[in-house]
Structure formats: C-alpha cells, structure tokens
Design a protein around this motif. Structure first.
Motif, PDB file in Angstrom:
ATOM      1  N   VAL A 519       0.858  -1.194   0.000  1.00  0.00           N
ATOM      2  CA  VAL A 519       0.000   0.000   0.000  1.00  0.00           C
ATOM      3  C   VAL A 519       0.891   1.240   0.000  1.00  0.00           C
ATOM      4  CG1 VAL A 519      -1.605   1.369   1.397  1.00  0.00           C
ATOM      5  CG2 VAL A 519      -1.963  -1.104   1.133  1.00  0.00           C
ATOM      6  N   ASP A 520       0.539   2.197  -0.825  1.00  0.00           N
ATOM      7  CA  ASP A 520       1.154   3.529  -0.774  1.00  0.00           C
ATOM      8  C   ASP A 520       0.104   4.546  -1.203  1.00  0.00           C
ATOM      9  OD1 ASP A 520       2.628   5.796  -0.752  1.00  0.00           O
ATOM     10  OD2 ASP A 520       4.206   5.095  -2.103  1.00  0.00           O
ATOM     11  N   TYR A 521      -0.736   4.905  -0.257  1.00  0.00           N
ATOM     12  CA  TYR A 521      -1.802   5.844  -0.627  1.00  0.00           C
ATOM     13  C   TYR A 521      -1.317   7.282  -0.670  1.00  0.00           C
ATOM     14  CZ  TYR A 521      -2.775   6.939   4.375  1.00  0.00           C
ATOM     15  OH  TYR A 521      -2.690   7.346   5.689  1.00  0.00           O
ATOM     16  N   SER A 522       0.000   7.491  -0.421  1.00  0.00           N
ATOM     17  CA  SER A 522       0.580   8.813  -0.667  1.00  0.00           C
ATOM     18  C   SER A 522       0.690   9.087  -2.162  1.00  0.00           C
ATOM     19  CB  SER A 522       1.963   8.914  -0.028  1.00  0.00           C
ATOM     20  OG  SER A 522       2.914   8.100  -0.725  1.00  0.00           O
ATOM     21  N   GLY A 523       0.663   8.015  -2.952  1.00  0.00           N
ATOM     22  CA  GLY A 523       0.727   8.158  -4.399  1.00  0.00           C
ATOM     23  C   GLY A 523       2.112   8.078  -4.987  1.00  0.00           C
ATOM     24  N   TYR A 524       3.142   7.820  -4.146  1.00  0.00           N
ATOM     25  CA  TYR A 524       4.507   7.750  -4.646  1.00  0.00           C
ATOM     26  C   TYR A 524       4.895   6.350  -5.121  1.00  0.00           C
ATOM     27  CZ  TYR A 524       4.973  12.426  -2.726  1.00  0.00           C
ATOM     28  OH  TYR A 524       4.799  13.765  -2.464  1.00  0.00           O
ATOM     29  N   GLU A 525       4.020   5.388  -4.927  1.00  0.00           N
ATOM     30  CA  GLU A 525       4.170   4.032  -5.456  1.00  0.00           C
ATOM     31  C   GLU A 525       5.465   3.354  -5.015  1.00  0.00           C
ATOM     32  OE1 GLU A 525       3.502   4.245  -9.712  1.00  0.00           O
ATOM     33  OE2 GLU A 525       1.335   4.214  -9.387  1.00  0.00           O
ATOM     34  N   GLU A 526       5.732   3.411  -3.729  1.00  0.00           N
ATOM     35  CA  GLU A 526       6.913   2.745  -3.179  1.00  0.00           C
ATOM     36  C   GLU A 526       6.739   1.230  -3.344  1.00  0.00           C
ATOM     37  OE1 GLU A 526      10.720   2.715  -1.579  1.00  0.00           O
ATOM     38  OE2 GLU A 526       9.487   4.418  -2.233  1.00  0.00           O
ATOM     39  N   PRO A 527       7.717   0.527  -3.936  1.00  0.00           N
ATOM     40  CA  PRO A 527       7.559  -0.908  -4.180  1.00  0.00           C
ATOM     41  C   PRO A 527       8.022  -1.766  -2.998  1.00  0.00           C
ATOM     42  CG  PRO A 527       9.558  -0.144  -5.215  1.00  0.00           C
ATOM     43  CD  PRO A 527       8.922   1.074  -4.591  1.00  0.00           C
ATOM     44  N   ALA A 528       7.461  -2.949  -2.913  1.00  0.00           N
ATOM     45  CA  ALA A 528       7.897  -3.971  -1.953  1.00  0.00           C
ATOM     46  C   ALA A 528       8.323  -5.206  -2.724  1.00  0.00           C
ATOM     47  CB  ALA A 528       6.772  -4.314  -0.987  1.00  0.00           C
ATOM     48  N   GLU A 529       9.296  -5.922  -2.189  1.00  0.00           N
ATOM     49  CA  GLU A 529       9.798  -7.120  -2.853  1.00  0.00           C
ATOM     50  C   GLU A 529       9.618  -8.326  -1.931  1.00  0.00           C
ATOM     51  OE1 GLU A 529      13.588  -7.072  -5.284  1.00  0.00           O
ATOM     52  OE2 GLU A 529      14.214  -8.327  -3.594  1.00  0.00           O
ATOM     53  N   PHE A 530       8.911  -9.338  -2.439  1.00  0.00           N
ATOM     54  CA  PHE A 530       8.658 -10.561  -1.676  1.00  0.00           C
ATOM     55  C   PHE A 530       9.505 -11.685  -2.264  1.00  0.00           C
ATOM     56  CE2 PHE A 530       5.008  -7.838  -1.176  1.00  0.00           C
ATOM     57  CZ  PHE A 530       4.643  -7.987   0.159  1.00  0.00           C
ATOM     58  N   ASP A 531      10.157 -12.427  -1.370  1.00  0.00           N
ATOM     59  CA  ASP A 531      11.112 -13.447  -1.801  1.00  0.00           C
ATOM     60  C   ASP A 531      10.454 -14.809  -2.003  1.00  0.00           C
ATOM     61  OD1 ASP A 531      14.090 -13.885  -2.172  1.00  0.00           O
ATOM     62  OD2 ASP A 531      13.592 -15.500  -0.772  1.00  0.00           O
ATOM     63  N   TYR A 532       9.441 -15.126  -1.205  1.00  0.00           N
ATOM     64  CA  TYR A 532       8.746 -16.406  -1.330  1.00  0.00           C
ATOM     65  C   TYR A 532       7.422 -16.334  -0.582  1.00  0.00           C
ATOM     66  CZ  TYR A 532      10.194 -17.483   3.485  1.00  0.00           C
ATOM     67  OH  TYR A 532      10.389 -17.445   4.836  1.00  0.00           O
ATOM     68  N   PHE A 533       6.599 -17.342  -0.786  1.00  0.00           N
ATOM     69  CA  PHE A 533       5.376 -17.518  -0.009  1.00  0.00           C
ATOM     70  C   PHE A 533       5.230 -18.995   0.289  1.00  0.00           C
ATOM     71  CE2 PHE A 533       0.840 -18.594   0.229  1.00  0.00           C
ATOM     72  CZ  PHE A 533       0.418 -17.734   1.239  1.00  0.00           C
ATOM     73  N   ASP A 534       4.934 -19.310   1.539  1.00  0.00           N
ATOM     74  CA  ASP A 534       4.758 -20.706   1.943  1.00  0.00           C
ATOM     75  C   ASP A 534       3.436 -20.847   2.683  1.00  0.00           C
ATOM     76  OD1 ASP A 534       6.309 -23.410   2.275  1.00  0.00           O
ATOM     77  OD2 ASP A 534       5.358 -23.019   4.206  1.00  0.00           O
ATOM     78  N   TYR A 535       2.625 -21.822   2.254  1.00  0.00           N
ATOM     79  CA  TYR A 535       1.322 -22.117   2.880  1.00  0.00           C
ATOM     80  C   TYR A 535       1.327 -23.578   3.271  1.00  0.00           C
ATOM     81  CZ  TYR A 535      -3.777 -23.003   3.055  1.00  0.00           C
ATOM     82  OH  TYR A 535      -5.047 -23.383   3.426  1.00  0.00           O
ATOM     83  N   LYS A 536       1.211 -23.858   4.582  1.00  0.00           N
ATOM     84  CA  LYS A 536       1.306 -25.234   5.072  1.00  0.00           C
ATOM     85  C   LYS A 536       0.067 -25.564   5.896  1.00  0.00           C
ATOM     86  CE  LYS A 536       5.306 -26.593   6.241  1.00  0.00           C
ATOM     87  NZ  LYS A 536       6.613 -26.700   6.960  1.00  0.00           N
ATOM     88  N   GLU A 537      -0.733 -26.523   5.392  1.00  0.00           N
ATOM     89  CA  GLU A 537      -1.932 -26.939   6.100  1.00  0.00           C
ATOM     90  C   GLU A 537      -1.569 -27.870   7.251  1.00  0.00           C
ATOM     91  OE1 GLU A 537      -5.142 -26.546   2.435  1.00  0.00           O
ATOM     92  OE2 GLU A 537      -4.834 -28.502   3.387  1.00  0.00           O
ATOM     93  N   LEU A 538      -2.268 -27.713   8.372  1.00  0.00           N
ATOM     94  CA  LEU A 538      -2.006 -28.500   9.566  1.00  0.00           C
ATOM     95  C   LEU A 538      -3.158 -29.434   9.906  1.00  0.00           C
ATOM     96  CD1 LEU A 538      -0.485 -25.636  11.751  1.00  0.00           C
ATOM     97  CD2 LEU A 538       0.719 -27.246  10.271  1.00  0.00           C
ATOM     98  N   ASP A 539      -4.284 -29.330   9.190  1.00  0.00           N
ATOM     99  CA  ASP A 539      -5.435 -30.193   9.472  1.00  0.00           C
ATOM    100  C   ASP A 539      -5.104 -31.653   9.198  1.00  0.00           C
ATOM    101  OD1 ASP A 539      -8.151 -27.963   8.466  1.00  0.00           O
ATOM    102  OD2 ASP A 539      -6.919 -28.079  10.259  1.00  0.00           O
TER     103      ASP A 539
END
Length: 539
Positions: A519-539
């Motif tokens: 989110v950057d609602y200031s309008g300057y469009e600051e970027p974020a960098e994500f390296d990975y995503f992990d989703y692990k079910e425990l059921d």
C-alpha cells in the motif's frame, strides 16, 4: 473410494458440474476475485485438480470498481455440439433495490481455452444457465430480479429461447416456468431432460442456514407448467444442525458413464466459540461456501432423492466406474516466484495482475504500492483461499517506506471492510517499524501503536508468518528467518466469516484469503519485494 465432503474446500461456491466422456468438470463462482470462474477436473469425483480459469482477460471480464461480492455469480458450464459453453454473470450492484448485471456467453473447444469473445445475453436476472434441448433448441434459464418494493425481488425462474443463428436471445419467447414454494428466494436454476420429463433444479431460502434445493418437473417448457417434487425437500441442512456440512442447496446434477447420479452443491462447515451454542448461532463459516457432492437415486415415481436423506452425508460412495485421479494430498504449497506466470492458486481483486501492479519471476515478486486494502479500485495484492481451518503462511519481504502512508506485508482478507495484516511501515520517531492492523466492519484499529516494533538498522528483509487456528489467528515476525517472535495480538477469525459479514452487509459470498500486499496511498508508489510464499496446512 469414498467422496469426503467438501471435495473442494475453501471458497468454491455455486458449483456447476458436467461430465464429458470420462472426465468431470466443476465451475465455481469467483465474485470480485480475478481471474473469473474457478475450474476443476476429476475422473473419480473424489480427487480434483485445478485448471486455468477461463475469464483471464479484461475483454472477457472487467470488474474494476465492482463492489465486494459483486462480479461473477453462479457460472454455468455445459457441453454440446463439440464444445464447452460458459454462461456467467457480472454483477455491478449488490446492495439495495437493484441488481444491475450483465449475463454473457463464451465458448471453447478445449476446457483450457482459448475462450471466445463474450456475447452479451441480457440482464434479466442472475444465476443464468444454458439448457441444450434434445430438439436442438437452446434456452437460457435464470433467476428474475424485481426491484419494485411492493413485489418480492425474486420473481421466479424465466426461460428464454436462444437463436443459435444470431446467438441472441429472443425476449418474445420469455416466460416464467416456475415460481418456487412459499420458502421464496428461488434462484440457481438448472434444467435437465430424463425419461420424457423436464426436471428443474432450483435453490431457495437464501444461501445461509435456511438454504435448500427443490426439484420441479414438467412434460413441457410451457409457462408455469412445473410441479414441485412431493414430500421431502430434495436437499437441505436446515433441520440437520449436527451434520458436519451445512447450507447445502444451490448446485447441479451429473450422471456417470455407468448410469449413477450425483449432485454437487455449495456447502459450509461452520464452527463455534466454546461459549456459544452450536444451534444459535449455527456457526461461523471462515472457509466460505465450499463444494460438496451427494449421491442421488430415483424413486418409483421417477423423482430424485438424496441417498441417506435430504441432509446428505459427509462421506459418500464414489462411482463404481470411477477412474482414480492423482491429486495433491492437501493444498499446501511453496512459491519461490520463479515461473513466468503466477501460480493458479493466486488471485487479484477485480483486475488481472499487470505491470502497473508489479512483476514476478526470477525468484522475486514485486508489488508496487497502490491504494489501501479498503479500496475497490487500485489494490496491489495477490491472495489465495483459506482451504483449511489450521495452517501457517509465511513470507519474506523487503520494503523501505519513508511515510506512514506506505505499508507492505502479509494479510488475512475477506473484503474491503473485513481484513487484517502484519506489515512494515514508517514511524516518525522510530523509522521502519512492524505494525498489526485490522479493518472490522470498516473500522480500522492499529494494535501496536507506540509499541510498534522497530526494525534494526541494516536489516534488509523481514519475515512474516500468520498462524491460523480455526477460531483465532495471530502474526509472527523474524529478522533472520530462524528465530521467530509472536506478536501479542490474537484476532478473532469470526470477522473473516460469511456469517459475520452478513450481519452488516448483503455481499457475504466469498471466504477468507491469505495474501501479500503493498500500500502507498501517498501516491509515490513505493515498491515492496517478496522473496517467497509458503502455505502449510495442519489439518
């Protein structure tokens, strides 16, 4: 083999099921989430694999600005004349007297596409489906909307012939073929032919705990010619509160190659807090409306009946001629963002992922800061469904904000009014900090405030994790990916349930998601960098 319900866990509502040769396909609603219409395939009705969504371009679906729970309602998938036919509705207004919408038709020779340019059909009502009659005629069957405050808004089921030469409906042929019962709210129609009769399957009672499916029959398609199945309602859980699945109703019928019959319907698995009755409230459905399958038999009068009674079963006998299908054991997944295309489980809000939102590949996901998570327009977020009651989701993010109006992190999200997240932002006194925020019915709360966690100078990446444990969930952070600290904020998962949203808003049709956002609602469009995503079910 046993069908264990739900077969499609998490938000997979309003199933339209068909069989082509020995393969079954299910199409589900996606509402404001892009791409539109979720598709799965199976050869045994037990194990299902996700397919590419058909509505993957703005030519086929443009939902920018759509309200929460607008967009794709109850798509209908059918197969005739050597191709797949998909009817879908884009709903633009959800609250109030009106339901502005457009019904479209697209076709494809292969279930994976390409899908043809959409044909505009009408806006008479939602839940439209296409019936291919044995006499080569085709008809659109749909719920009919009435905005007049002195009429019931659900004005029966309308049948309209489709001119197959012009591919346009013929409104002069439109007629009401069924008005439902005194339960009201008749919707979700699907029409079938069997043994000289037309069978109309339709939902009633609203898509809540009073939900049900009724069947009506006629020897013709004349106006008001359909007669409701006598005796027991076809499918409902209104009077079976102890069953593990609830809300069954809206769905579709399918036959097996060997002549067995099954019915796929939406369902839910509500839970309760320990201090609540399991009957009132019936419960909270954080996973949204899921897809379940019941076996059907035909009685001596040639009426369909759910095997085991109208409440159905959690475990159902699979078809005798089922071909075992290989599918993952659960929905756990790990994404390093190496692929040229986003994984099929990722979704965006209302519009496709584009360069204005960011980029992915080569092991990185870049999200360009846009509007807040309360916006219906420019939102920079990718998210996937909660598909288990208990899971951990984790990511690694690099973000260098210079304003508190800039935020990036890990979110649990229902709609623009109901969500929370853990994120990096900027504090005037501390510099980069970690905060937890929640939007509950549109009211925003910062949980850490002056105790926001300062990020040590020189720290490039911050790791975030959410631990969802059915009734509640929490967030953790790490600066090295090995040593984790739990943030002392426990959030009530009720806020991300269909049933909670329904208490204040009529659009409660989706389910909880977990995702990554900037989110950057200031309008300057600051970027974020994500390296990975992990989703692990425990059921």
């Amino acid at each position: 083999m046993k069908i264990v319900n739900p077969v499609l866990p998490g938000f997979n509502a309003d199933p339209s099921i068909i069989r082509v040769d020995d393969t079954y396909y299910i199409a589900n609603s996606t509402f404001e989430w892009f791409p539109g219409v979720r598709l799965h395939e199976s050869k045994d009705l037990v194990h299902w694999n996700l397919l590419p969504s058909p509505l993957s371009t703005t030519e086929l679906l443009d939902m920018k600005g759509n309200p929460a729970s607008g967009g794709i309602w109850a798509p209908d998938l059918s197969y005739a004349d050597g191709k797949f036919w998909l009817v879908y509705t884009d709903v633009k207004v959800t609250e109030g007297a009106f339901k502005d919408m457009t019904n479209y038709l697209t076709t494809a020779e292969n279930i994976k596409g390409p899908w043809s340019k959409p044909i505009k059909l009408n806006g008479v009502g939602f839940d439209a489906s296409l019936f291919h009659d044995q006499n080569d005629k085709k008809y659109l069957i749909q719920q009919t909307w009435d905005h007049r405050e002195y009429h019931h808004p659900f004005d029966g089921i309308t049948l309209t012939e489709l001119n197959t030469d012009t591919m346009k409906l013929m409104p002069e042929t439109a007629r009401t073929i069924y008005t439902g019962t005194k339960v009201k709210l008749v919707e979700g129609p699907h029409l079938y032919q069997k043994d000289g009769h037309y069978f109309l399957f339709a939902a009633q009672g609203g898509t809540v705990f009073t939900h049900q499916e009724v069947v009506a029959r006629s020897e013709s398609l004349d106006a008001n010619s359909f007669v409701t199945e006598p005796g027991d309602v076809f499918l409902t859980n209104f009077d079976t509160p102890d069953l593990g699945i609830q809300k069954q109703g809206h769905g579709a019928l399918v036959s097996t190659p060997g002549g067995e019959w099954y019915y796929a319907s939406l369902s839910a698995r509500p839970w309760n807090h320990e201090n609540e009755s399991a009957y009132d409230p019936r419960g909270w459905s954080t996973l949204g409306r899921e897809t379940s399958i019941q076996k059907v038999e035909w009685d001596e009068e040639d009426w369909p009946r759910i095997v085991g009674g109208h409440g159905g079963r959690v475990e159902v006998e699979a078809p005798k001629d089922a071909i075992e299908t290989k599918a993952p054991a659960d929905h756990s997944r790990h994404d390093e963002f190496d692929n040229a295309d986003l994984d099929l489980d990722w979704n965006t809000l209302r519009v496709p992922f584009s360069e204005s939102m960011g980029s992915y590949g080569d092991g990185k996901l870049k999200l360009i800061g846009k509007g807040s998570l309360a916006s219906n327009f420019d939102v920079s977020m990718i998210a996937s469904r909660w598909q288990a009651f208990n899971f951990d989701a984790e990511t690694k993010v690099k973000f260098n904000p210079f304003s508190y109006q800039q935020m990036a992190g890990l979110t649990n999200f229902y709609n623009d009014k109901h969500w929370s997240w853990v994120f990096i932002t900027f504090d005037e006194n501390k510099g980069r900090v970690i905060e937890v925020g929640e939007n509950n019915r549109g009211n925003y709360t910062s949980y850490l405030k002056d105790d926001a966690i300062k990020i040590p100078d020189g720290t490039e990446y911050v790791y975030f994790r959410t631990k969802v444990r059915k009734q509640s969930y929490s967030y953790e952070y790490s600066f090295d990916g090995n040593n984790w600290t739990e943030i002392p904020v426990t959030l009530d998962a009720v806020v991300l349930s269909d049933d909670y949203v329904l208490q204040t808003y009529g659009g409660f049709f989706t389910g909880a998601f977990v995702g990554l956002a900037a989110v950057d609602y200031s309008g300057y469009e600051e970027p974020a960098e994500f390296d990975y995503f992990d989703y692990k079910e425990l059921d």
